[in-house]
Design a protein around this motif. Structure first.
Motif, short mmCIF file in Angstrom:
data_model
loop_
_atom_site.label_atom_id
_atom_site.label_comp_id
_atom_site.label_asym_id
_atom_site.label_seq_id
_atom_site.Cartn_x
_atom_site.Cartn_y
_atom_site.Cartn_z
N VAL A 198 22.06 0.11 -10.34
CA VAL A 198 21.70 0.73 -9.19
C VAL A 198 20.70 0.60 -7.63
O VAL A 198 20.21 -0.47 -8.22
CB VAL A 198 20.71 1.85 -9.77
N ALA A 199 21.43 1.11 -6.67
CA ALA A 199 20.08 0.27 -5.54
C ALA A 199 20.16 1.31 -5.03
O ALA A 199 19.92 2.15 -4.60
CB ALA A 199 21.75 0.05 -4.89
N ALA A 200 18.87 1.56 -5.13
CA ALA A 200 17.58 2.48 -4.83
C ALA A 200 16.67 1.77 -3.51
O ALA A 200 16.05 1.19 -3.29
CB ALA A 200 16.29 2.34 -6.46
N ALA A 201 16.53 2.59 -2.61
CA ALA A 201 16.29 2.55 -1.19
C ALA A 201 14.81 2.13 -1.13
O ALA A 201 13.96 3.34 -1.72
CB ALA A 201 16.72 3.21 -0.68
N LYS A 202 14.34 0.81 -0.83
CA LYS A 202 12.64 1.43 -1.09
C LYS A 202 12.16 1.69 0.19
O LYS A 202 11.53 1.18 1.50
CB LYS A 202 12.56 -0.44 -0.79
N THR A 203 12.37 2.73 0.60
CA THR A 203 12.12 3.54 1.33
C THR A 203 11.32 5.54 1.00
O THR A 203 11.67 5.95 0.29
CB THR A 203 12.81 4.36 2.80
N ALA A 204 10.04 5.47 1.64
CA ALA A 204 9.62 7.39 1.46
C ALA A 204 10.91 8.20 2.15
O ALA A 204 10.97 9.60 2.62
CB ALA A 204 8.01 7.03 1.91
N ASN A 205 11.15 6.91 3.68
CA ASN A 205 12.30 8.70 4.41
C ASN A 205 13.68 8.14 4.22
O ASN A 205 14.45 7.19 5.19
CB ASN A 205 11.98 8.36 5.72
N ALA A 206 14.88 8.56 2.87
CA ALA A 206 15.70 7.97 2.73
C ALA A 206 17.17 8.95 3.84
O ALA A 206 17.78 9.09 3.06
CB ALA A 206 16.22 7.62 1.33
N GLY A 207 16.60 10.45 4.27
CA GLY A 207 17.65 11.28 4.25
C GLY A 207 18.41 11.24 5.63
O GLY A 207 19.69 12.03 5.33
N SER A 208 18.65 9.59 5.74
CA SER A 208 19.43 10.04 6.60
C SER A 208 20.58 8.70 6.30
O SER A 208 21.87 9.14 6.89
CB SER A 208 19.42 8.61 8.12
N GLY A 209 21.15 8.47 4.72
CA GLY A 209 21.57 8.25 4.07
C GLY A 209 21.90 6.61 3.81
O GLY A 209 22.43 5.30 3.72
N ARG A 210 21.31 5.73 5.80
CA ARG A 210 21.31 4.84 6.23
C ARG A 210 20.95 3.99 4.68
O ARG A 210 20.60 2.59 4.66
CB ARG A 210 21.44 4.79 7.49
N GLU A 211 19.59 4.55 4.64
CA GLU A 211 18.79 3.21 3.92
C GLU A 211 19.34 3.48 2.75
O GLU A 211 19.27 1.84 2.00
CB GLU A 211 17.43 3.90 3.81
N MET A 212 19.92 3.78 2.12
CA MET A 212 20.51 4.42 1.02
C MET A 212 22.15 3.46 0.93
O MET A 212 22.29 1.99 0.04
CB MET A 212 20.87 5.25 0.41
N LEU A 213 22.67 3.44 2.42
CA LEU A 213 23.66 2.82 1.95
C LEU A 213 23.59 1.25 2.10
O LEU A 213 24.23 0.14 1.90
CB LEU A 213 24.99 3.19 3.54
N ALA A 214 22.04 1.08 3.06
CA ALA A 214 21.98 -0.78 3.08
C ALA A 214 22.11 -1.40 1.57
O ALA A 214 22.17 -2.72 1.10
CB ALA A 214 21.01 -0.66 3.44
N GLY A 215 22.05 -0.82 0.23
CA GLY A 215 21.66 -0.81 -0.46
C GLY A 215 22.91 -1.36 -1.09
O GLY A 215 23.36 -2.52 -1.96
N LEU A 216 24.15 -1.08 -0.90
CA LEU A 216 25.38 -0.90 -1.19
C LEU A 216 25.64 -2.02 -0.17
O LEU A 216 26.53 -3.37 -0.71
CB LEU A 216 26.77 -0.17 -0.59
N ASP A 217 25.74 -2.45 1.23
CA ASP A 217 25.64 -3.56 1.55
C ASP A 217 25.35 -5.15 1.10
O ASP A 217 26.15 -6.15 1.44
CB ASP A 217 24.95 -3.94 2.83
N TYR A 218 24.12 -4.72 0.39
CA TYR A 218 23.40 -6.05 0.17
C TYR A 218 24.25 -6.67 -1.23
O TYR A 218 24.45 -7.43 -1.56
CB TYR A 218 21.53 -5.78 -0.74
N LEU A 219 24.18 -5.92 -2.50
CA LEU A 219 25.74 -5.75 -3.47
C LEU A 219 26.32 -6.17 -2.71
O LEU A 219 27.12 -7.00 -3.43
CB LEU A 219 25.43 -4.42 -4.12
N ALA A 220 27.41 -5.67 -1.76
CA ALA A 220 28.41 -6.16 -0.93
C ALA A 220 28.47 -7.80 -0.85
O ALA A 220 29.72 -8.45 -1.52
CB ALA A 220 28.64 -5.08 -0.33
N THR A 221 27.70 -8.32 -0.27
CA THR A 221 27.48 -9.89 0.36
C THR A 221 26.89 -10.58 -1.31
O THR A 221 27.78 -11.86 -0.94
CB THR A 221 26.05 -9.62 0.73
N ARG A 222 26.16 -10.15 -1.60
CA ARG A 222 25.96 -10.75 -2.87
C ARG A 222 27.44 -11.06 -3.71
O ARG A 222 27.32 -11.87 -4.23
CB ARG A 222 24.22 -10.36 -3.67
N ASN A 223 27.37 -9.83 -4.19
CA ASN A 223 28.81 -9.87 -4.89
C ASN A 223 30.27 -10.71 -4.53
O ASN A 223 31.32 -11.02 -5.77
CB ASN A 223 29.81 -8.60 -4.97
#
Length: 275
Positions: free
Chosen positions: A97-122
């Motif tokens: 689970v990649a949880a965005a560290k923001t109180a304003n996640a409505g754009s979806g971009r902040e959430m997808l940043a977690g997916l990008d982060y995991l893709a890099t580490r993977n």
């Protein structure tokens, strides 16, 4: 008034709800039978070191081969700690689970940043995540503003399915390309079910969509450990991302487990989901 439905084509509906390419994955993970609201079989590790993302994951990566991803968006004004019990719960059932560290996640971009982060580490040799993250099985969920963010993130081709929980107004349901499970609270006075959540479910007719209105739930029910939302959210993601046939049966078939469940004040499925 609770809605009940009779379904035809049970086999076809089950096939639509369970991804065939990951049907074998469920046999590689510890079975949880039907206890989706109970803690899963995996011990959980929480990583807070990434600048934009808090990761909740099984402590030992390897028992399931690769692990599906769930990206999470918080409600306005709060962070992952507000939903710590729910996020730990999802990780205990075999998800990263990649949880965005923001109180304003409505754009979806902040959430997808977690997916990008995991893709890099993977893709980083020697990393604890190297080769352990299943980037072809991704779900998005969140609460309130983060629920709107989950809808927005669902437009990304990498996101297979979404579960907006009492979602705020952001995100365009017409851009969803995978199955969606819209969750509302019967007594939610912040994001009213009838005027703000149910209409969005109705408009998502290009995908298989399910609507669950949790009886007596308020806008704060989803905080902490997720309350009555916890089990259905887990079942949906186990069905969609892990190929769990027992979980899929909660949503598909003439006798689907959730169709007549007393936890709902209203439960519906659109035509593509078998309703």
């Amino acid at each position: 008034m609770k809605k009940r439905f009779t379904l035809l084509g049970v086999v076809a509906i089950m096939a639509a709800l369970v991804p065939t390419s990951t049907a074998a994955a469920a046999t590689d993970c510890s079975s949880v039978s039907t206890g989706w609201a109970a803690r899963g079989p995996f011990a959980v590790t929480v990583e807070t070191g990434a600048p934009d993302t808090t990761i909740y994951r099984p402590a030992s990566l390897g028992a399931c081969g690769t692990y599906p991803v769930i990206v999470w968006g918080n409600g306005t004004g709060v962070g992952p700690n507000t939903y710590d019990g729910l996020l730990r719960h999802l990780a205990s059932h075999g998800f990263v689970v990649a949880a965005a560290k923001t109180a304003n996640a409505g754009s979806g971009r902040e959430m997808l940043a977690g997916l990008d982060y995991l893709a890099t580490r993977n893709s980083t040799p020697g990393d604890v995540y190297a080769g352990k993250v299943n980037l072809t099985r991704v779900g998005a969920t969140g609460h309130s503003q983060g629920g709107g963010g989950a809808i927005a993130a669902g437009a990304d081709p990498r996101v297979d399915t979404v579960v907006p929980i009492e979602p705020g107004p952001l995100g365009d349901v017409a851009k969803l390309h995978g199955p969606a499970f819209f969750l509302a609270g019967q007594d939610d006075n912040v994001v009213p079910a009838e005027t703000l959540v149910y209409p969005r479910y109705q408009r998502a007719d290009q995908v298989a969509a399910v609507y669950g209105e949790l009886a007596a739930a308020t806008h704060l029910t989803a905080t902490g450990d997720g309350g009555g939302f916890r089990g259905p959210v887990t079942a949906w993601f186990r069905a969609r991302l892990l190929g769990d046939q027992r979980a899929a049966a909660q949503f598909a078939g003439a006798n689907c487990g959730y169709c007549a469940a007393d936890i709902w004040s209203r439960f519906e499925r659109n035509a593509k989901a078998g309703g």
